[in-house]
Write a protein that holds these residues in place. Structure first.
Motif, PDB file in Angstrom:
ATOM      1  N   LEU A 182       0.829  -1.203   0.000  1.00  0.00           N
ATOM      2  CA  LEU A 182       0.000   0.000   0.000  1.00  0.00           C
ATOM      3  C   LEU A 182       0.868   1.259   0.000  1.00  0.00           C
ATOM      4  N   LYS A 183       1.974   1.221   0.759  1.00  0.00           N
ATOM      5  CA  LYS A 183       2.887   2.373   0.789  1.00  0.00           C
ATOM      6  C   LYS A 183       3.570   2.584  -0.557  1.00  0.00           C
ATOM      7  N   SER A 184       3.754   1.520  -1.328  1.00  0.00           N
ATOM      8  CA  SER A 184       4.448   1.624  -2.612  1.00  0.00           C
ATOM      9  C   SER A 184       3.535   2.176  -3.722  1.00  0.00           C
ATOM     10  N   LEU A 185       2.244   2.198  -3.461  1.00  0.00           N
ATOM     11  CA  LEU A 185       1.291   2.685  -4.452  1.00  0.00           C
ATOM     12  C   LEU A 185       0.928   4.131  -4.171  1.00  0.00           C
ATOM     13  N   LYS A 186       0.732   4.892  -5.228  1.00  0.00           N
ATOM     14  CA  LYS A 186       0.230   6.260  -5.096  1.00  0.00           C
ATOM     15  C   LYS A 186      -1.221   6.235  -5.544  1.00  0.00           C
ATOM     16  N   LEU A 187      -2.127   6.473  -4.599  1.00  0.00           N
ATOM     17  CA  LEU A 187      -3.555   6.483  -4.872  1.00  0.00           C
ATOM     18  C   LEU A 187      -4.034   7.927  -4.820  1.00  0.00           C
ATOM     19  N   GLN A 188      -4.677   8.365  -5.902  1.00  0.00           N
ATOM     20  CA  GLN A 188      -5.093   9.759  -5.994  1.00  0.00           C
ATOM     21  C   GLN A 188      -6.462   9.849  -6.666  1.00  0.00           C
ATOM     22  N   PRO A 189      -7.360  10.680  -6.121  1.00  0.00           N
ATOM     23  CA  PRO A 189      -8.650  10.857  -6.791  1.00  0.00           C
ATOM     24  C   PRO A 189      -8.453  11.360  -8.217  1.00  0.00           C
TER      25      PRO A 189
END
Length: 168
Positions: free
Chosen positions: A33-40
């Motif tokens: 989860l930390k390795s992923l960039k989640l953005q609206p």
């Protein structure tokens, strides 16, 4: 690699189950989860539909340019993640390249911009579409817990993991 998620994969619980597998230790899922960039983000020129008798949505291209779909841009996916996502989505969807507009947030104050990404486009027919949008909040509240315990799509994802291990 990146993908735009507009349905169940907006949920970190579902996303991590797909990309990490059923036996992943909590430290593995936290690191992923930390390795992923989640953005609206917003996908323009498309429309999301609830699907008849199903708990997940489909997105199709719209003839109306003002139509748009809100969701999550997920950046930092590996090739293995994409293979697992392909298996999860199955043959009802085609992975296509689109551009989404990112939305600035407190956590991601970057200027809004257009980002090319992958989208799982519904291809199993308009006869499955209901004349209403799919509701993510309702999915989380009413269906996610039971849904996570009994999804045949996870079996297809887990087969990908076994195939990848056999190739090593």
């Amino acid at each position: 690699m990146s993908a735009f998620f507009y349905g169940t994969l907006q949920s970190p619980t579902v996303l991590l189950r797909v990309v990490c597998g059923p036996e992943a230790k909590p430290e593995v899922t936290r690191a992923k989860l930390k390795s992923l960039k989640l953005q609206p983000a917003t996908l323009k020129g498309h429309r999301r539909y609830a699907l008849k008798n199903l708990d997940y949505p489909g997105v199709v291209k719209s003839e109306l340019s003002e139509c748009s779909v809100s969701g999550i841009l997920c950046e930092g996916l590996s090739r293995q993640d994409i293979l697992r996502l392909d298996a999860f989505e199955g043959d009802e969807y085609d992975r296509v390249t689109v551009s989404v507009s990112t939305i600035a947030t407190k956590d991601h104050p970057e200027i809004e911009n257009e980002v090319p990404t992958q989208l799982y486009l519904w291809t199993a027919g308009h006869h499955h579409l209901e004349e209403r949008d799919w509701d993510f909040e309702q999915f989380i509240k009413d269906k996610q817990a039971a849904w996570m315990a009994d999804r045949c799509e996870f079996n297809d994802v887990d087969k990908v993991e076994l195939e990848l291990e056999l190739q090593v």
